[in-house]
Design a protein around this motif. Structure first.
Motif, PDB file in Angstrom:
ATOM      1  N   TRP A  60       0.828  -1.205   0.000  1.00 40.33           N
ATOM      2  CA  TRP A  60       0.000   0.000   0.000  1.00 40.33           C
ATOM      3  C   TRP A  60       0.864   1.257   0.000  1.00 40.33           C
ATOM      4  CZ3 TRP A  60      -0.404   4.263   3.108  1.00 40.33           C
ATOM      5  CH2 TRP A  60      -1.488   5.114   2.832  1.00 40.33           C
ATOM      6  N   PHE A  61       1.907   1.277   0.827  1.00 38.03           N
ATOM      7  CA  PHE A  61       2.786   2.439   0.870  1.00 38.03           C
ATOM      8  C   PHE A  61       3.453   2.665  -0.479  1.00 38.03           C
ATOM      9  CE2 PHE A  61       2.610   2.242   5.550  1.00 38.03           C
ATOM     10  CZ  PHE A  61       2.562   3.596   5.846  1.00 38.03           C
ATOM     11  N   ALA A  62       3.959   1.598  -1.081  1.00 39.12           N
ATOM     12  CA  ALA A  62       4.643   1.729  -2.363  1.00 39.12           C
ATOM     13  C   ALA A  62       3.682   2.212  -3.447  1.00 39.12           C
ATOM     14  CB  ALA A  62       5.261   0.389  -2.765  1.00 39.12           C
ATOM     15  N   GLU A  63       2.482   1.650  -3.469  1.00 39.68           N
ATOM     16  CA  GLU A  63       1.496   2.034  -4.485  1.00 39.68           C
ATOM     17  C   GLU A  63       1.092   3.502  -4.328  1.00 39.68           C
ATOM     18  OE1 GLU A  63      -2.648   0.458  -4.299  1.00 39.68           O
ATOM     19  OE2 GLU A  63      -2.107  -0.478  -6.193  1.00 39.68           O
ATOM     20  N   SER A  64       0.867   3.929  -3.098  1.00 39.22           N
ATOM     21  CA  SER A  64       0.471   5.310  -2.850  1.00 39.22           C
ATOM     22  C   SER A  64       1.598   6.279  -3.182  1.00 39.22           C
ATOM     23  CB  SER A  64       0.057   5.494  -1.385  1.00 39.22           C
ATOM     24  OG  SER A  64      -1.052   4.674  -1.062  1.00 39.22           O
ATOM     25  N   ALA A  65       2.820   5.879  -2.837  1.00 43.71           N
ATOM     26  CA  ALA A  65       3.962   6.754  -3.077  1.00 43.71           C
ATOM     27  C   ALA A  65       4.288   6.876  -4.557  1.00 43.71           C
ATOM     28  CB  ALA A  65       5.183   6.237  -2.328  1.00 43.71           C
ATOM     29  N   ASN A  66       3.834   5.927  -5.368  1.00 40.96           N
ATOM     30  CA  ASN A  66       4.111   5.955  -6.804  1.00 40.96           C
ATOM     31  C   ASN A  66       3.067   6.730  -7.593  1.00 40.96           C
ATOM     32  OD1 ASN A  66       6.587   4.513  -7.340  1.00 40.96           O
ATOM     33  ND2 ASN A  66       5.567   2.686  -6.584  1.00 40.96           N
ATOM     34  N   SER A  67       2.314   7.577  -6.913  1.00 45.51           N
ATOM     35  CA  SER A  67       1.244   8.321  -7.585  1.00 45.51           C
ATOM     36  C   SER A  67       1.770   9.382  -8.544  1.00 45.51           C
ATOM     37  CB  SER A  67       0.367   9.015  -6.531  1.00 45.51           C
ATOM     38  OG  SER A  67       1.135   9.976  -5.803  1.00 45.51           O
ATOM     39  N   GLY A  68       3.000   9.845  -8.310  1.00 43.50           N
ATOM     40  CA  GLY A  68       3.584  10.846  -9.195  1.00 43.50           C
ATOM     41  C   GLY A  68       3.437  12.275  -8.732  1.00 43.50           C
ATOM     42  N   THR A  69       2.856  12.487  -7.556  1.00 42.65           N
ATOM     43  CA  THR A  69       2.744  13.849  -7.032  1.00 42.65           C
ATOM     44  C   THR A  69       3.294  13.898  -5.611  1.00 42.65           C
ATOM     45  OG1 THR A  69       0.540  13.631  -6.026  1.00 42.65           O
ATOM     46  CG2 THR A  69       0.651  14.195  -8.375  1.00 42.65           C
ATOM     47  N   LEU A  70       3.900  15.031  -5.266  1.00 43.25           N
ATOM     48  CA  LEU A  70       4.460  15.182  -3.931  1.00 43.25           C
ATOM     49  C   LEU A  70       3.358  15.182  -2.880  1.00 43.25           C
ATOM     50  CD1 LEU A  70       6.852  15.697  -2.063  1.00 43.25           C
ATOM     51  CD2 LEU A  70       6.633  18.137  -2.546  1.00 43.25           C
ATOM     52  N   ARG A  72       0.392  13.627  -2.818  1.00 44.01           N
ATOM     53  CA  ARG A  72      -0.086  12.268  -2.524  1.00 44.01           C
ATOM     54  C   ARG A  72       0.999  11.474  -1.794  1.00 44.01           C
ATOM     55  NH1 ARG A  72      -3.161   8.119  -4.970  1.00 44.01           N
ATOM     56  NH2 ARG A  72      -3.283   6.460  -3.388  1.00 44.01           N
ATOM     57  N   TYR A  73       2.232  11.719  -2.191  1.00 40.13           N
ATOM     58  CA  TYR A  73       3.361  11.061  -1.538  1.00 40.13           C
ATOM     59  C   TYR A  73       3.387  11.416  -0.050  1.00 40.13           C
ATOM     60  CZ  TYR A  73       8.319   9.670  -0.960  1.00 40.13           C
ATOM     61  OH  TYR A  73       9.490   9.098  -0.551  1.00 40.13           O
ATOM     62  N   LEU A  74       3.161  12.695   0.253  1.00 37.54           N
ATOM     63  CA  LEU A  74       3.211  13.148   1.639  1.00 37.54           C
ATOM     64  C   LEU A  74       2.057  12.598   2.468  1.00 37.54           C
ATOM     65  CD1 LEU A  74       4.309  16.880   1.133  1.00 37.54           C
ATOM     66  CD2 LEU A  74       5.715  14.967   1.913  1.00 37.54           C
ATOM     67  N   GLU A  75       0.944  12.251   1.825  1.00 39.23           N
ATOM     68  CA  GLU A  75      -0.212  11.715   2.556  1.00 39.23           C
ATOM     69  C   GLU A  75       0.113  10.390   3.244  1.00 39.23           C
ATOM     70  OE1 GLU A  75      -3.548  11.414  -0.050  1.00 39.23           O
ATOM     71  OE2 GLU A  75      -3.681  13.582  -0.378  1.00 39.23           O
ATOM     72  N   THR A  76       1.063   9.647   2.710  1.00 39.57           N
ATOM     73  CA  THR A  76       1.396   8.353   3.310  1.00 39.57           C
ATOM     74  C   THR A  76       1.948   8.523   4.722  1.00 39.57           C
ATOM     75  OG1 THR A  76       3.622   8.378   2.340  1.00 39.57           O
ATOM     76  CG2 THR A  76       1.879   7.342   1.043  1.00 39.57           C
ATOM     77  N   PHE A  77       2.464   9.709   5.015  1.00 37.92           N
ATOM     78  CA  PHE A  77       3.043   9.943   6.335  1.00 37.92           C
ATOM     79  C   PHE A  77       1.979  10.083   7.427  1.00 37.92           C
ATOM     80  CE2 PHE A  77       6.313  11.134   3.373  1.00 37.92           C
ATOM     81  CZ  PHE A  77       7.473  10.664   3.961  1.00 37.92           C
ATOM     82  N   ASP A  78       0.716  10.232   7.029  1.00 39.01           N
ATOM     83  CA  ASP A  78      -0.338  10.310   8.041  1.00 39.01           C
ATOM     84  C   ASP A  78      -0.318   9.075   8.939  1.00 39.01           C
ATOM     85  OD1 ASP A  78      -1.122  12.708   6.959  1.00 39.01           O
ATOM     86  OD2 ASP A  78      -2.822  11.886   5.848  1.00 39.01           O
ATOM     87  N   HIS A  79      -0.002   7.919   8.346  1.00 42.79           N
ATOM     88  CA  HIS A  79      -0.031   6.669   9.105  1.00 42.79           C
ATOM     89  C   HIS A  79       1.233   6.460   9.927  1.00 42.79           C
ATOM     90  CE1 HIS A  79      -3.793   5.434   7.329  1.00 42.79           C
ATOM     91  NE2 HIS A  79      -3.309   5.695   6.132  1.00 42.79           N
ATOM     92  N   THR A  80       2.375   6.839   9.382  1.00 43.15           N
ATOM     93  CA  THR A  80       3.600   6.646  10.164  1.00 43.15           C
ATOM     94  C   THR A  80       3.655   7.630  11.335  1.00 43.15           C
ATOM     95  OG1 THR A  80       4.835   8.093   8.653  1.00 43.15           O
ATOM     96  CG2 THR A  80       4.888   5.724   8.215  1.00 43.15           C
ATOM     97  N   ILE A  81       3.297   8.870  11.078  1.00 45.84           N
ATOM     98  CA  ILE A  81       3.326   9.867  12.149  1.00 45.84           C
ATOM     99  C   ILE A  81       2.327   9.518  13.241  1.00 45.84           C
ATOM    100  CG2 ILE A  81       2.822  12.292  12.683  1.00 45.84           C
ATOM    101  CD1 ILE A  81       3.980  12.981   9.927  1.00 45.84           C
ATOM    102  N   GLY A 294       7.344  13.142  -8.809  1.00 46.37           N
ATOM    103  CA  GLY A 294       7.223  13.945 -10.017  1.00 46.37           C
ATOM    104  C   GLY A 294       8.257  15.049 -10.111  1.00 46.37           C
ATOM    105  N   ALA A 295       9.276  15.003  -9.254  1.00 48.05           N
ATOM    106  CA  ALA A 295      10.289  16.060  -9.252  1.00 48.05           C
ATOM    107  C   ALA A 295      11.046  16.155 -10.564  1.00 48.05           C
ATOM    108  CB  ALA A 295      11.269  15.833  -8.098  1.00 48.05           C
ATOM    109  N   VAL A 296      11.179  15.028 -11.279  1.00 47.72           N
ATOM    110  CA  VAL A 296      11.928  15.033 -12.536  1.00 47.72           C
ATOM    111  C   VAL A 296      11.029  14.690 -13.721  1.00 47.72           C
ATOM    112  CG1 VAL A 296      14.156  14.546 -11.459  1.00 47.72           C
ATOM    113  CG2 VAL A 296      12.655  12.649 -12.065  1.00 47.72           C
ATOM    114  N   GLU A 297       9.734  14.934 -13.560  1.00 50.79           N
ATOM    115  CA  GLU A 297       8.786  14.629 -14.636  1.00 50.79           C
ATOM    116  C   GLU A 297       9.132  15.402 -15.911  1.00 50.79           C
ATOM    117  OE1 GLU A 297       5.856  12.566 -16.417  1.00 50.79           O
ATOM    118  OE2 GLU A 297       6.468  12.332 -14.315  1.00 50.79           O
ATOM    119  N   ALA A 298       9.580  16.635 -15.762  1.00 45.20           N
ATOM    120  CA  ALA A 298       9.896  17.456 -16.926  1.00 45.20           C
ATOM    121  C   ALA A 298      11.066  16.905 -17.728  1.00 45.20           C
ATOM    122  CB  ALA A 298      10.209  18.891 -16.485  1.00 45.20           C
ATOM    123  N   TYR A 299      11.826  15.998 -17.140  1.00 42.18           N
ATOM    124  CA  TYR A 299      12.993  15.436 -17.812  1.00 42.18           C
ATOM    125  C   TYR A 299      12.720  14.033 -18.353  1.00 42.18           C
ATOM    126  CZ  TYR A 299      15.104  19.389 -15.505  1.00 42.18           C
ATOM    127  OH  TYR A 299      15.373  20.664 -15.081  1.00 42.18           O
TER     128      TYR A 299
END
Length: 414
Positions: A60-70, A72-81, A294-299
């Motif tokens: 679940w973490f890997a799938e959510s983190a692979n969304s391509g946006t920062l 959505r990526y940051l939302e995964t931390f709701d559970h760890t925090i 998505g930090a390097v999406e433009a490349y």
């Protein structure tokens, strides 16, 4: 007459890179939990999770983190925090964090986290920092008992979207004699520039306390320039968008009117890019994470089009880091293998990344030199013989004249 035998250094892909000492400068505490630990701590805290088994949770973490946006990526931390709100839980997470670093061959690490996000259980900021330090200390002691040596410092982080930067800066300096080695800001980059926290960064500079700033991840060159000017940044967290300030021309004509070769290009560095490169300001690059956010999406948004290779070839001080080992499903060793496979990097080039990290570490000069010597000695042995040692990394070079282990074991810096 005996013919000389020429030795060719082995490919990194044929070497156990986990057995070699490494340095990690960009590694988030709340992004490095073990899935099984999250399950146990969530049950204790009464927090609902999106999966019931460690494997499913990791997926679940890997799938959510692979969304391509920062975002959505940051939302995964709701559970760890959510499971890091008591001293006991923070202690355990920090201890296991160190244990996992040791298994990966890391000998020096700076772990960043935001204490302000861990107060829901009634802890004060200082109690939270102390709980994490106790866990780090236990992990380091366990490593020493196993014959390995590691040092881990805290990067105390303020969240950009909040207004507690001065408070967190003061917290970091209060703990500089007890594990805190630097300051950082993290969270949503766009809309929350370092200029908002100029007072805190200026005060930290007056205290001679170093800062690294998340910049050049989801925002571009202006964010990096702001981090350098108002953030007093000695390093750039990610920093890959510095490539936006670099122009590359293929099939071009040089200043002498001659056309460059088909395998060459003309490269022009903008003022900010030139400053970052020429001053040796380290880039804390996190390849897999950069793809996920998505930090390097433009490349091109792939490993092969990641600007890291261009930055490396142009002489930027590139360091390699995992960012969030849980979300990205990687270790530092994994990232090195990935780059070696995609870009064909040699062991010497991977060593260069480690030496860059040693030079950029928030340590006194003498301790950075010890790290560099260790890296050259151990990696150099593999490069020249192709052999790696078995068992835990034993860092005899870290033992000072008094017999204390670890760089700065008797560090009484102000």
């Amino acid at each position: 007459m005996t013919d000389a035998i020429e030795f060719t250094a082995p490919s990194p892909l044929d070497i156990d890179l986990a057995a070699l000492p490494k340095i990690s400068l960009h590694d988030h505490l709340d992004g490095g939990l073990r899935p099984a630990t999250i399950l146990e701590l969530a049950a204790s805290a009464g927090h609902a999770l999106p999966a019931d088994t460690a494997d499913d949770l990791a997926h679940w973490f890997a799938e959510s983190a692979n969304s391509g946006t920062l975002e959505r990526y940051l939302e995964t931390f709701d559970h760890t925090i959510a499971v890091m709100q008591t001293a006991e839980h923070l202690h355990r997470v920090a201890r296991e964090f160190v244990e996992d670093l040791v298994e990966d061959g890391v000998v020096y690490a700076e772990v960043r986290w935001a204490p302000e996000q861990h107060l829901a259980g009634g802890l004060t900021l200082d109690q939270a920092v102390e709980a994490v330090q106790a866990g780090l200390d236990e992990g380091v002691a366990n490593a020493e008992d196993a014959g390995a040596t590691i040092r881990v410092g805290q990067l105390i982080t303020a969240m950009r979207q909040n207004d507690r930067s001065m408070e967190i800066a003061e917290l970091a300096v209060r703990h500089r004699q007890a594990g805190a080695v630097g300051f950082d800001i993290a969270g949503p980059e766009t809309g929350f520039p370092p200029a908002r926290f100029t007072e805190a960064f200026t005060w930290l500079a007056a205290q001679h306390f170093p800062a690294t700033v998340h910049a050049g991840e989801s925002d571009g060159v202006d964010s990096i320039r702001d981090a350098l000017l108002n953030g007093r940044a000695l390093r750039l967290g990610h920093g890959v968008r510095i490539a936006d300030d670099i122009t590359v021309e293929f099939d071009a004509v040089d200043e002498n009117g001659e056309r460059v070769g088909a395998d060459s290009a003309l490269v022009d560095l903008g003022e900010t890019a030139a400053w970052v490169r020429d001053r040796g300001i380290a880039l804390e690059v996190c390849p897999s994470s950069n793809l996920q956010t998505g930090a390097v999406e433009a490349y091109g948004g792939t490993v092969s089009t990641h600007p890291i290779d261009m930055l490396h070839q142009l002489g930027f001080r590139v360091t390699i880091n995992p960012d969030n080992r849980l979300m990205s499903g990687v270790s530092l060793t994994d990232e090195l293998y990935l780059l070696a496979e995609v870009f064909g990097y040699s062991l010497e080039e991977l060593l260069d990344f480690q030496l860059n990290a040693a030079e950029a570490a928030f340590l006194p000069l003498e301790e950075r030199e010890v790290l560099a010597e260790l890296l050259v000695e151990t990696w150099g042995e593999v490069i020249s013989t192709g052999a790696t040692s078995e068992g835990p990394v034993i860092l005899e070079a870290f033992v000072d004249e008094d017999g204390d282990e670890g760089p700065g074991a008797d560090d009484d810096r102000a």
